[in-house]
Design a protein around this motif. Structure first.
Motif, PDB file in Angstrom:
ATOM      1  N   THR B 143       0.832  -1.199   0.000  1.00 56.95           N
ATOM      2  CA  THR B 143       0.000   0.000   0.000  1.00 56.95           C
ATOM      3  C   THR B 143       0.866   1.248   0.000  1.00 56.95           C
ATOM      4  OG1 THR B 143      -0.067   0.091   2.380  1.00 56.95           O
ATOM      5  CG2 THR B 143      -1.828  -1.117   1.302  1.00 56.95           C
ATOM      6  N   SER B 144       0.312   2.277  -0.613  1.00 53.09           N
ATOM      7  CA  SER B 144       0.982   3.565  -0.638  1.00 53.09           C
ATOM      8  C   SER B 144      -0.151   4.560  -0.562  1.00 53.09           C
ATOM      9  CB  SER B 144       1.750   3.664  -1.946  1.00 53.09           C
ATOM     10  OG  SER B 144       2.605   4.734  -1.911  1.00 53.09           O
ATOM     11  N   MET B 145      -0.686   4.692   0.648  1.00 54.07           N
ATOM     12  CA  MET B 145      -2.006   5.284   0.798  1.00 54.07           C
ATOM     13  C   MET B 145      -2.070   6.776   0.482  1.00 54.07           C
ATOM     14  SD  MET B 145      -4.218   3.351   0.879  1.00 54.07           S
ATOM     15  CE  MET B 145      -4.887   1.775   1.156  1.00 54.07           C
ATOM     16  N   ASN B 146      -0.919   7.427   0.407  1.00 58.77           N
ATOM     17  CA  ASN B 146      -0.950   8.833  -0.017  1.00 58.77           C
ATOM     18  C   ASN B 146      -1.563   8.964  -1.398  1.00 58.77           C
ATOM     19  OD1 ASN B 146       0.213   9.839   2.199  1.00 58.77           O
ATOM     20  ND2 ASN B 146       2.278   9.963   1.358  1.00 58.77           N
ATOM     21  N   ARG B 147      -1.422   7.888  -2.185  1.00 64.23           N
ATOM     22  CA  ARG B 147      -1.858   7.981  -3.574  1.00 64.23           C
ATOM     23  C   ARG B 147      -3.345   7.703  -3.733  1.00 64.23           C
ATOM     24  NH1 ARG B 147       2.773   3.882  -5.459  1.00 64.23           N
ATOM     25  NH2 ARG B 147       4.591   5.187  -5.079  1.00 64.23           N
ATOM     26  N   THR B 170     -12.804   4.467   6.710  1.00 62.60           N
ATOM     27  CA  THR B 170     -13.052   5.171   7.958  1.00 62.60           C
ATOM     28  C   THR B 170     -12.929   6.653   7.701  1.00 62.60           C
ATOM     29  OG1 THR B 170     -10.732   4.861   8.476  1.00 62.60           O
ATOM     30  CG2 THR B 170     -12.268   3.418   9.600  1.00 62.60           C
ATOM     31  N   GLY B 171     -13.584   7.455   8.519  1.00 66.29           N
ATOM     32  CA  GLY B 171     -13.498   8.896   8.375  1.00 66.29           C
ATOM     33  C   GLY B 171     -14.281   9.373   7.172  1.00 66.29           C
ATOM     34  N   MET B 176     -10.976  10.653   4.916  1.00 65.19           N
ATOM     35  CA  MET B 176     -11.379   9.292   4.612  1.00 65.19           C
ATOM     36  C   MET B 176     -10.156   8.431   4.317  1.00 65.19           C
ATOM     37  SD  MET B 176     -14.142   8.103   1.886  1.00 65.19           S
ATOM     38  CE  MET B 176     -13.869   6.743   0.815  1.00 65.19           C
ATOM     39  N   GLN B 177     -10.155   7.211   4.887  1.00 71.43           N
ATOM     40  CA  GLN B 177      -9.031   6.313   4.679  1.00 71.43           C
ATOM     41  C   GLN B 177      -9.535   4.918   4.363  1.00 71.43           C
ATOM     42  OE1 GLN B 177      -5.881   6.150   7.427  1.00 71.43           O
ATOM     43  NE2 GLN B 177      -5.845   8.345   7.809  1.00 71.43           N
ATOM     44  N   ILE B 178      -8.753   4.209   3.581  1.00 69.84           N
ATOM     45  CA  ILE B 178      -9.058   2.821   3.285  1.00 69.84           C
ATOM     46  C   ILE B 178      -8.235   1.968   4.230  1.00 69.84           C
ATOM     47  CG2 ILE B 178      -8.980   1.037   1.500  1.00 69.84           C
ATOM     48  CD1 ILE B 178     -10.727   3.329   0.703  1.00 69.84           C
ATOM     49  N   GLY B 179      -8.818   0.952   4.822  1.00 68.27           N
ATOM     50  CA  GLY B 179      -8.018   0.121   5.710  1.00 68.27           C
ATOM     51  C   GLY B 179      -8.821  -1.012   6.281  1.00 68.27           C
ATOM     52  N   THR B 180      -8.216  -1.715   7.188  1.00 63.83           N
ATOM     53  CA  THR B 180      -8.878  -2.868   7.777  1.00 63.83           C
ATOM     54  C   THR B 180      -9.272  -2.592   9.229  1.00 63.83           C
ATOM     55  OG1 THR B 180      -6.680  -3.719   8.165  1.00 63.83           O
ATOM     56  CG2 THR B 180      -7.856  -4.620   6.308  1.00 63.83           C
ATOM     57  N   TYR B 181      -9.481  -1.333   9.561  1.00 64.77           N
ATOM     58  CA  TYR B 181      -9.902  -0.900  10.904  1.00 64.77           C
ATOM     59  C   TYR B 181      -8.848  -1.223  11.951  1.00 64.77           C
ATOM     60  CZ  TYR B 181     -14.251  -0.808   8.332  1.00 64.77           C
ATOM     61  OH  TYR B 181     -15.194  -0.584   7.387  1.00 64.77           O
ATOM     62  N   ILE B 182      -8.612  -2.522  12.177  1.00 60.07           N
ATOM     63  CA  ILE B 182      -7.545  -2.871  13.094  1.00 60.07           C
ATOM     64  C   ILE B 182      -6.425  -3.461  12.253  1.00 60.07           C
ATOM     65  CG2 ILE B 182      -8.895  -3.230  15.176  1.00 60.07           C
ATOM     66  CD1 ILE B 182      -9.098  -6.169  14.272  1.00 60.07           C
ATOM     67  N   GLU B 183      -5.250  -3.566  12.806  1.00 59.58           N
ATOM     68  CA  GLU B 183      -4.126  -4.166  12.069  1.00 59.58           C
ATOM     69  C   GLU B 183      -4.500  -5.586  11.669  1.00 59.58           C
ATOM     70  OE1 GLU B 183      -0.418  -3.727  11.284  1.00 59.58           O
ATOM     71  OE2 GLU B 183      -1.603  -1.976  10.725  1.00 59.58           O
ATOM     72  N   LYS B 184      -4.757  -5.795  10.401  1.00 58.21           N
ATOM     73  CA  LYS B 184      -5.209  -7.101   9.986  1.00 58.21           C
ATOM     74  C   LYS B 184      -4.805  -7.271   8.534  1.00 58.21           C
ATOM     75  CE  LYS B 184      -9.337  -9.896  10.635  1.00 58.21           C
ATOM     76  NZ  LYS B 184      -9.834 -10.373   9.378  1.00 58.21           N
ATOM     77  N   THR B 185      -4.466  -8.488   8.157  1.00 62.31           N
ATOM     78  CA  THR B 185      -4.118  -8.681   6.754  1.00 62.31           C
ATOM     79  C   THR B 185      -5.383  -8.954   5.957  1.00 62.31           C
ATOM     80  OG1 THR B 185      -3.740 -10.989   7.256  1.00 62.31           O
ATOM     81  CG2 THR B 185      -1.814  -9.564   7.181  1.00 62.31           C
ATOM     82  N   LEU B 186      -5.285  -8.796   4.655  1.00 60.55           N
ATOM     83  CA  LEU B 186      -6.427  -9.020   3.781  1.00 60.55           C
ATOM     84  C   LEU B 186      -6.444 -10.500   3.433  1.00 60.55           C
ATOM     85  CD1 LEU B 186      -8.684  -7.629   2.324  1.00 60.55           C
ATOM     86  CD2 LEU B 186      -7.131  -7.061   0.485  1.00 60.55           C
TER      87      LEU B 186
END
Ligand code: SF4
Ligand code: FES
Lengths: 123, 701
Positions: B143-147, B170-171, B176-186
Motif C-alpha cells: 500500500t501507498s495510501m498517499n496515492r 473510515t473517516g 477518509m481512509q481505506i483500511g482494515t480498521y484494526i491491524e489485519k491482513t487481507l
C-alpha cells in the motif's frame, strides 16, 4: 577487399544462361580455399567444392529461363555474402551440418522425422 | 429498451442501465475512476460528469439511470470544465510519485490527467498535501495510501466478490481512509485483484514491487494451469524472466479476476528448475546428454515386462504430452496409466467412471454455477480447489439466496454453509432438512470433489448416491444436470478425455509390482507405492519430490514456456501460449516423449506439434475446437444410466472412511507453488496465521 555487387541481367537464351551458370560455378570452385581461410572452417577444399557442386546439381533439371536467372541472382548474392564475410561461420556451416555428423543418420527416416530428432538433440 | 440521445445520436439501451453505459454503447468514452462494470456503483469520484438536458448541473453518469428520451451531452465546455475541476481536486492531494510508482504507465489518473486535466497547476506551495499512513495488508498487497483517491473500488471488490468484509473506509471527506480498521491482513485468496482494480498506484504488488516498468514488458496471452479452472491470463516477461501475471477478460471463465496463486506463484518458475538431463549415480545426480539419458530410459523400459511398466501424470501435464505418453505406453503393450489425483497409492478409477464425460466434468459450467440455488459440496472446498468458481458460488449466494451445505471436514467459506458431517452416510441418507431445499431447487448442484478419487470405492459410492439424489430433484429446470465433478488439477479433464486415466481400480489391484515407472511431472506419488527396485524416470520442470525418487530426470518446459492444450474442469479446451523458451537443455514435453519413442525403437507417428494435435482430435473430437466448452448432450442420458445401476446402501456408506479434503493449504499445492517464496509467505501469513515480526512488518510496509 570487398567483392563488388553483380548487377542482375536477363539471359538471352539457353546457351547464354549456361555460360553464366558455368562462370558462377567456376567462381565458387576457385574461391573454395579462400572461403575456408576467410571463415576459418575446419574443412578441406574438396569438401567445400563437393558441397558447391551438390547445390548446383540440385538445380540441374531447371529449364525455365526466368527461374534460372532468379537462381543465378540468388547464387551470386550468396557468393557475395560469403566472400565479403557478411555471413558468419555458423551461416556457412549450415551447409555442412550433415557432414559434420550432427544429424545422426540413424534417425533419417522417410516421413521427415529425421529433422525432428536432429533438432531435438542438437538445439 | 429505452432510447436516449448521446451527443445527438440515438442509442437503444436496456432499461435501468446507467447513462455511462449508454455513452459506451454510443462509442463515447467517459473518463471514470470509481465506476466498474463488475462492481456496485458508488458514484464518489465525480470524474464521469456529463451534461443532461434540463438538469440544472452536471450529473455523474455512472449513477444516473437512463430515462426515455434523455439527451446526454459529453462534449460541451461545461463538461470539459467539470472534468478539469475534478482532476484538479484529485491531483491536489496526489503525490508526484509517478517516476517511482509501479503503476506508472498504466495509471488511470496519469492518463486521464493528460487527457482531461488542466495544462498548468495553480498549486505553488510544495507542502500541504494530505498524508495517510500506509497499511500492512499482508505479503501480497503493498500500500501507498498517499496515492489513494478514495474511489472505493478495492472496498467494493473485497466485500462483494472476495467476501472479505474487513476492508472498509473510515473517516469522511479529506480524512477518509481505506483500511482494515484494526491491524489485519487481507485474508482472501482473491486479494491480488485489488491491485488491478486500483485506478492509481495506491495498491501495488508487494512480491515484485519496483522490479519492472510497465512499458518494458512483452505481453503474451495465455491460460492459467495452477488449478483446473483455466483462467485467462496475460504473462508479462522481460528478457528470459516472467515479471508478472495478470488476468485477461473471459466472461465464460474468470470474468476478470484471478486467484492469488495464479497471480503470484510464478516466482516458483525461477527456482529449482531442471535444466539438463540428469542421471543418478550413487546418491547424486550427474548431468548428461539427451542421448545418454534417453538411451538409458529406453533400455530400462525394454528390460521390464509390459505389465510392469506404469506411468503417472502430474498436475501440469498438457494434453499433447498425455496423448504421446499414452501412445508410447500402448506401443509397449502397457496400459497402466495413472493420474496423480488417484495417487499417492496408484489405485485406479472406479469402474466406468472415465467412460462418460458427464462423470468427471463440471456439467453446470462455470457460468451456470451462478444460477445455482442449492448446492451440496461432497469432499471439496471450492475456495481452495477452484477459487474462481467459488466467486460464482458467492454470487449465487448474494443474488439467488443460494443455500450451501457440505459433506466434508469443517471448512471456512466466504458464504454461509451448513456442515453435514464428514461421512458419506449423510449423502445416502439425505435426511437433513437441507435436502428438502435441494429437492425443491430449480438449479440444484451436487459438487463432488476430486479428493474422493483417492478411494475408488468411496468415489463410486458418492457418484451413485449423488445420482440417486439428483433423481429426486424433480423441480430442476429442464436440461439442468445436478451432478457435477470438480477437478482441481489442470491436467485432469484432458487425461480423462484422452482415456489416459482409464485404468480401473480392479485392473490396478491386479497389476504386478512396477519395474519401470514414468512420472510425467507427478510429485505426489507416495514413495511406498513404488517398489524400491523400480527404475523411475521423472520428466518435468522442477526438481521437487518426484525428481528426488528418479533414476533419470528429463527436463521439461513449464506452462509459460510451451504452447500446449489444456482442458478445464467444465470441459473447455484451451491453449497455453509460450512466453519464453524452456531453460537451457529443457524441451517441450511431448517432444521428449517423441524422442524417447525413437530411442526405444517404437517411433510415434507424429513429429510436429500439429501432428500431435491432429492425433488429439482423433482420440477425442472435443480437441478439434479449442476455446469452446463442448456441450454434453449425453449428460442427462448418462445420469439416467448411472442412476439405474446405482444402489447406494446405507450400510456400505457407514463402512467407508470419513471424507477428507485434498487441499489443506491453498498456497502450496504443486511443484511451482512449493518453490515460490511468495506462496510460502502466504502460507505462513494466511494458512498458519503466523504474524510477521515487528521488524518484518516494518520492512513490509
Ligand atoms: S486504494 Fe485504490 S482502489 Fe482503493 S479506494 Fe484508494 S484508489 Fe480506490
Ligand atoms: S465514475 Fe462516476 S462518479 Fe466515479
Amino acid at each position: 577487399m570487398t567483392l563488388p555487387s553483380v548487377t542482375t541481367a536477363v539471359s538471352r537464351d539457353m546457351a547464354h544462361a549456361r555460360q553464366r551458370v558455368l562462370s558462377m560455378y567456376r567462381d565458387w570452385l576457385r574461391s573454395a580455399p579462400e572461403i575456408i581461410k576467410l571463415h576459418d572452417l575446419s574443412l578441406t577444399t574438396p569438401m567445400v567444392r563437393r558441397r558447391v557442386r551438390l547445390e548446383f546439381e540440385k538445380k540441374r533439371q531447371v529449364r525455365d529461363l526466368g527461374v534460372i536467372d532468379h537462381l543465378l541472382f540468388k547464387g551470386r548474392t550468396e557468393y557475395e555474402e560469403t566472400m565479403n564475410m557478411w555471413k558468419q561461420n555458423a551461416h556457412v556451416m549450415q551447409y555442412f551440418n550433415e557432414e559434420e555428423g550432427l544429424a545422426i543418420p540413424r534417425y533419417q527416416r522417410a516421413d521427415g522425422s529425421a529433422s525432428f530428432m536432429s533438432k531435438f538433440l542438437r538445439k | 429498451m429505452v432510447e436516449v440521445f448521446v451527443d445527438g445520436r440515438p442509442v437503444q439501451v436496456p432499461e435501468g442501465s446507467a447513462a455511462i453505459q449508454a455513452c459506451e454503447l454510443a462509442g463515447v468514452e467517459i473518463p471514470r475512476f470509481c465506476y466498474h462494470e463488475r462492481l456496485a456503483v458508488a458514484g464518489n469520484c465525480r470524474m464521469c460528469l456529463v451534461e443532461v438536458e434540463r438538469a440544472p448541473k452536471p450529473v455523474a453518469s455512472c449513477a444516473m439511470p437512463v430515462m426515455p428520451g434523455m439527451k446526454i451531452k459529453t462534449n460541451t465546455p461545461l463538461v470539459h470544465k467539470a472534468r478539469e475541476g475534478v482532476m484538479e481536486f484529485l491531483l491536489a492531494n496526489h503525490p508526484l510519485d509517478c517516476p517511482v510508482c509501479d503503476w506508472g504507465g498504466e495509471c488511470d489518473l496519469q492518463d486521464q490527467s493528460m487527457r482531461f486535466g488542466s495544462d498548468r497547476s495553480r498549486q505553488h506551495e510544495p507542502t500541504g498535501r494530505r498524508a495517510v499512513e500506509n497499511k500492512n495488508l499482508g505479503p501480497l498487497v503493498k500500500t501507498s495510501m498517499n496515492r489513494c483517491i478514495q474511489c472505493t473500488r478495492c472496498v467494493r471488490f473485497a466485500n462483494e466478490v472476495a467476501g472479505a468484509e474487513e476492508l472498509g473506509t473510515t473517516g469522511r471527506g479529506n480524512d477518509m481512509q481505506i483500511g482494515t480498521y484494526i491491524e489485519k491482513t487481507l485474508a482472501t485468496e482473491m486479494s491480488g485483484n485489488v491491485i488491478d482494480l486500483c485506478p492509481v498506484g495506491a495498491l501495488t504488488a508487494k512480491p515484485y514491487a519496483f522490479s519492472y516498468r510497465a512499458w518494458e514488458l512483452k505481453r503474451t496471452e495465455s491460460v492459467d494451469v495452477m488449478d483446473a479452472v483455466g483462467s485467462a491470463i496475460r504473462v508479462d516477461t522481460r528478457g528470459t524472466e516472467v515479471m508478472r501475471i495478470s488476468p485477461r477478460e473471459n466472461d465464460d471463465v474468470n470474468e476478470e479476476w484471478i486467484s492469488d496463486k495464479t497471480r503470484f506463484a510464478f516466482d516458483g518458475l525461477k527456482r529449482q528448475r531442471l535444466t539438463h538431463p540428469l542421471m543418478r549415480e550413487g546418491d547424486r545426480f550427474v548431468p548428461c546428454t539427451w542421448e545418454a539419458a534417453l538411451g538409458r530410459v529406453a533400455d530400462a523400459a525394454r528390460a521390464a515386462q509390459p505389465e510392469e511398466r506404469i506411468a503417472v501424470a502430474g498436475p501440469f501435464a498438457d494434453a499433447e504430452s498425455l496423448v504421446a505418453l499414452k501412445d508410447l505406453f500402448n506401443r509397449w503393450d502397457s496400459e497402466h496409466l495413472f493420474l496423480e489425483t488417484n495417487a499417492p497409492e496408484l489405485v485406479g478409477q472406479p469402474a466406468g467412471f472415465a467412460d462418460l464425460r458427464a462423470n468427471y466434468l463440471f456439467n453446470a459450467t462455470i457460468v451456470g454455477a451462478e444460477q445455482a440455488d442449492a448446492v451440496l459440496f461432497v469432499g471439496t472446498n471450492p475456495r481452495h480447489e477452484a477459487a474462481i468458481i467459488n466467486t460464482r458460488f458467492r454470487k449465487a449466494f448474494l443474488h439467488n439466496r443460494c443455500d450451501f451445505a457440505a459433506i466434508s471436514p469443517e471448512m471456512t467459506l466466504n458464504y454461509d454453509c451448513v456442515n453435514l458431517g464428514d461421512s458419506l452416510a449423510a449423502l445416502t441418507d439425505a435426511k437433513h432438512p437441507f435436502f428438502e431445499r435441494l429437492r425443491a431447487a430449480k438449479h440444484p448442484m451436487i459438487v463432488l470433489g476430486s479428493g474422493l478419487l483417492e478411494r475408488p470405492d468411496a468415489a463410486q459410492h458418492a457418484l451413485h448416491a449423488a445420482h440417486a439424489l439428483a433423481k429426486t430433484c424433480t423441480n430442476a429446470a429442464p436440461g439442468w444436470t445436478a451432478v457435477n465433478f470438480l477437478q482441481r488439477q489442470a491436467s485432469a479433464a484432458a487425461a480423462f478425455d484422452l482415456g489416459f486415466a482409464a485404468t480401473t481400480a480392479a485392473a490396478a489391484a491386479k497389476r504386478p509390482a512396477a519395474k519401470f515407472v514414468y512420472l510425467l511431472g507427478a510429485d505426489e506419488v507416495a514413495p511406498a507405492a513404488l517398489p524400491a527396485d523400480a527404475f523411475v524416470v521423472y520428466q518435468g520442470s522442477h526438481g521437487d519430490a518426484g525428481a528426488a525418487l528418479a533414476d533419470v530426470v528429463l527436463p521439461g518446459a513449464a506452462y509459460t514456456e510451451k504452447s500446449a492444450t489444456y482442458v478445464n474442469t467444465e470441459g473447455r479446451v484451451q491453449r497455453v501460449r509460450a512466453a519464453l523458451t524452456p531453460p537451457l537443455a529443457a524441451r517441450d514435453d511431448w517432444a521428449i516423449l517423441r524422442a524417447l519413442s525413437e530411442f526405444a525403437g517404437t517411433p510415434l507417428p507424429y513429429a510436429s506439434v500439429q501432428g500431435v494435435r491432429a492425433r488429439l482430435a482423433e482420440v477425442a473430437p472435443s480437441f478439434a475446437a479449442p476455446n469452446v466448452q463442448a456441450a454434453q448432450p449425453t449428460a442427462l442420458a448418462v445420469a439416467a444410466a448411472v442412476a439405474a445401476k446405482a444402489k447406494p446402501s446405507k450400510a456400505k456408506a457407514k463402512a467407508l472412511p470419513a471424507v477428507t479434503l485434498p487441499v489443506t493449504d491453498f498456497y502450496l499445492t504443486d511443484a511451482i507453488s512449493r518453490n515460490s517464496r511468495t506462496m510460502a509467505q502466504c502460507s505462513r501469513a494466511f494458512t498458519h496465521q503466523i504474524a510477521e515480526s515487528a521488524h518484518e512488518a516494518h520492512i513490509a510496509v
